[in-house]
Design an enzyme around this catalytic site. Structure first.
Site, PDB file in Angstrom:
ATOM      1  N   SER A 123       0.806  -1.183   0.040  1.00 15.77           N
ATOM      2  CA  SER A 123      -0.035  -0.090   0.010  1.00 15.77           C
ATOM      3  C   SER A 123       0.922   1.291  -0.114  1.00 15.77           C
ATOM      4  CB  SER A 123      -0.913  -0.008   1.282  1.00 15.77           C
ATOM      5  OG  SER A 123      -0.091   0.336   2.217  1.00 15.77           O
ATOM      6  N   LYS A 124       0.191   2.292   0.012  1.00 20.27           N
ATOM      7  CA  LYS A 124       0.741   3.590  -0.055  1.00 20.27           C
ATOM      8  C   LYS A 124       2.030   3.791   0.915  1.00 20.27           C
ATOM      9  CE  LYS A 124      -1.584   7.176  -2.263  1.00 20.27           C
ATOM     10  NZ  LYS A 124      -3.069   6.833  -2.608  1.00 20.27           N
ATOM     11  N   ARG A 125       1.666   3.146   2.247  1.00 18.77           N
ATOM     12  CA  ARG A 125       2.577   3.167   3.391  1.00 18.77           C
ATOM     13  C   ARG A 125       4.056   2.454   3.042  1.00 18.77           C
ATOM     14  NH1 ARG A 125      -1.173   0.685   6.962  1.00 18.77           N
ATOM     15  NH2 ARG A 125      -2.582   1.555   5.680  1.00 18.77           N
ATOM     16  N   ASP A 126       3.942   1.625   1.860  1.00 21.82           N
ATOM     17  CA  ASP A 126       5.304   0.963   1.693  1.00 21.82           C
ATOM     18  C   ASP A 126       6.072   1.986   0.428  1.00 21.82           C
ATOM     19  OD1 ASP A 126       5.038  -1.689   2.688  1.00 21.82           O
ATOM     20  OD2 ASP A 126       2.807  -1.590   1.607  1.00 21.82           O
ATOM     21  N   GLY A 127       5.589   3.022   0.324  1.00 23.35           N
ATOM     22  CA  GLY A 127       6.497   4.232  -0.235  1.00 23.35           C
ATOM     23  C   GLY A 127       6.074   4.214  -1.786  1.00 23.35           C
TER      24      GLY A 127
END
Ligand code: GLU
Length: 488
Positions: free
Chosen positions: A250-254
């Site tokens: 997801s977005k949290r993975d950059g």
């Protein structure tokens, strides 16, 4: 039967890695069967869809080599088709108008929760009389269109990846909304499941290949195919892409979009090669580097995993470097073209045309150790800069005994011809005579030279770096500056 598959991205963001991987599997399947790969843009969500995202998706697919044979079709230009299909469902008594307000629906769900039940629409407006409808309308209520789903309806299909699948109508959340409400009382914007089925029927799609997050939609869509008299296609649900913790990437993975990967310096054939391996393995599992057409020749769903595919940065880096290090696949001219934007992002002191030959030599210098194109900027900063900064390690090296003499020896030989061309042989002869005349260790001279010229103790080939700095008129100046540091 001609295989017809499609990729159907929603332009509510840049081309997502998951969508791109789904596109790759569709493309491989189409090419394997000499079929047709269709592109459809699902832009019925007027608020979230943006033309720049559509452009990003088209550009990203083209960049990856996912050429499509038909389309792009835009759902926003096909609203008539969805309206007709919805009308057909209404006419057949398979759909109806539901006048529930948001407050009523919320209340229904809260009560279900309190009773420990899964939230669902309780089909309360399925059998409204004409009078009841008229009463709701005169209250000014708007109606969505709901498609009837019978609780005891069994839905079965044989998934090409997951095998036999069984669903029950009662697990699908009650009668489903297929069209939004409008103030005029007309049939409003279609919802995803209806539009997809109408389009897949109209475009004669034979195989629907998409992420496993759509499995529940497939159950609903099969009911819609049956209601609309369409042939149910084959379904293939591909595994999700997971991060290192086993959660959905997801977005949290950059990074999530293909643009992010492009900016980081991954190249298209390497990224496409890696995405092919995200869930699929070739018949020869030791084969890791292949072109899309190689993969297409071997692709089938039997070798697609059910389990989620872990995103492995090391492997992607390795594959990227395998492509970049291959001088046949990436001759220095092509590499230079690819690197220029990264150099331009960090340096404004060169001319891509006039300095072309110098830039190509730099590309050749770093090619054997390049992993991502973006790394080139840092790796070659010492060649571009006019204001070299010496690292602590380099300064430590310069302060060693013998360095002053070594640097002076080189400077004395270089200075008289500093404006003329420097060859590798001449540079070597400067080093050798400095070693000999001053009885120095060669290692010391080489290390000092590296520290002086590059400002660091590690980097690409020293002799080649020196020649490149000489072409830029930077070598003598740096040796003189380093001599000052050595004298401190
Ligand atoms: N627009 C949907 C998505 O982007 C398409 C899913 C499908 O392939 O049906 O997820």
């Amino acid at each position: 039967m001609t295989v017809r598959v499609r990729i159907a991205p929603s332009p509510t963001g840049n081309l997502h890695i998951g969508t791109a991987r789904t596109a790759v599997f569709n493309w491989l399947y189409a090419r394997h069967h000499q079929g047709t790969f269709v592109l459809r843009i699902e832009d019925t969500d007027e608020e979230r869809s943006q033309p720049e995202y559509t452009q990003n998706i088209l550009d990203g697919l083209s960049w990856l080599g996912m050429n499509w044979d038909e389309g792009p079709f835009f759902q926003s230009q096909r609203l008539e088709l969805y309206r007709d299909a919805t009308q057909k469902l209404l006419d057949q008594g398979l759909a109806y108008r539901c006048y529930c307000t948001t407050a009523e629906l919320d209340e229904m769900r809260t009560a279900q929760k309190e009773r420990g039940e899964a939230p669902r629409y309780d089909n309360r407006h399925r059998h409204l009389t004409a009078e009841q409808e008229a009463a709701f309308q005169s209250e000014g209520r708007q109606a969505v269109i709901r498609f009837k789903i019978e609780d005891d309806q069994a839905i079965n299909w044989k998934d090409l990846v997951r095998g036999p699948m069984h669903w029950q109508g009662r697990d699908l959340g009650g009668d489903m909304v297929v069209a939004r409400a409008t103030a005029s009382g007309e049939i409003g914007q279609p919802l995803y499941n209806l539009a997809v089925v109408v389009d897949d029927m109209d475009l004669r799609i034979t195989h629907v290949i998409r992420g496993e997050d759509h499995i529940a939609n497939t159950a609903k869509q099969i009911l819609l195919y049956q209601a609309l008299g369409g042939t149910v296609p084959e379904f293939s649900h591909t595994p999700l892409i997971l991060n290192s913790e086993g959660k959905k990437l997801s977005k949290r993975d950059g990074v999530t979009s293909i643009t992010d990967f492009q900016e980081m310096g991954f190249i298209a054939p390497a990224l496409a090669n890696y995405m092919t391996l995200l869930g699929w393995s070739p018949p020869d599992p030791t084969q890791e580097i292949f072109s899309l057409s190689d993969a297409a020749a071997q692709f089938d769903f039997e070798r697609v995993n059910k389990a989620g595919a872990k995103f492995d940065w090391d492997k992607l880096d390795w594959i990227n470097s395998q492509y970049l290090h291959d001088e046949e696949k990436w001759p220095s001219a092509q590499l230079t073209d690819a690197l220029i934007p990264y150099w331009q992002a960090t340096n404004d002191d060169f001319d891509p045309v006039a300095d072309r030959s110098w830039l190509e030599q730099i590309a050749g210098l770093i090619q054997p150790s390049l992993v991502r194109l973006k790394d080139a900027a840092e790796m070659t900063q010492f060649l571009f800069t006019r204001e070299l900064v010496w690292t602590d390690d380099a300064q430590k090296q310069l302060s060693q005994d013998g360095v002053e003499v070594a640097l002076q020896g080189i400077i004395d030989q270089l200075a008289p011809s500093s404006d003329s061309e420097l060859t590798a042989d001449t540079a070597k002869s400067f080093i050798n005579s400095t070693v000999k005349e001053n009885k120095l260790k060669k290692g010391l001279v080489m290390r000092s030279l590296r520290a002086a010229l590059t400002g660091d103790m590690h980097g690409p080939d020293l002799m080649e770096s020196w020649l490149l700095l000489h072409q830029r008129g930077e070598d003598l100046k740096r040796l003189q500056q380093a001599l000052k540091i050595a004298r401190l």
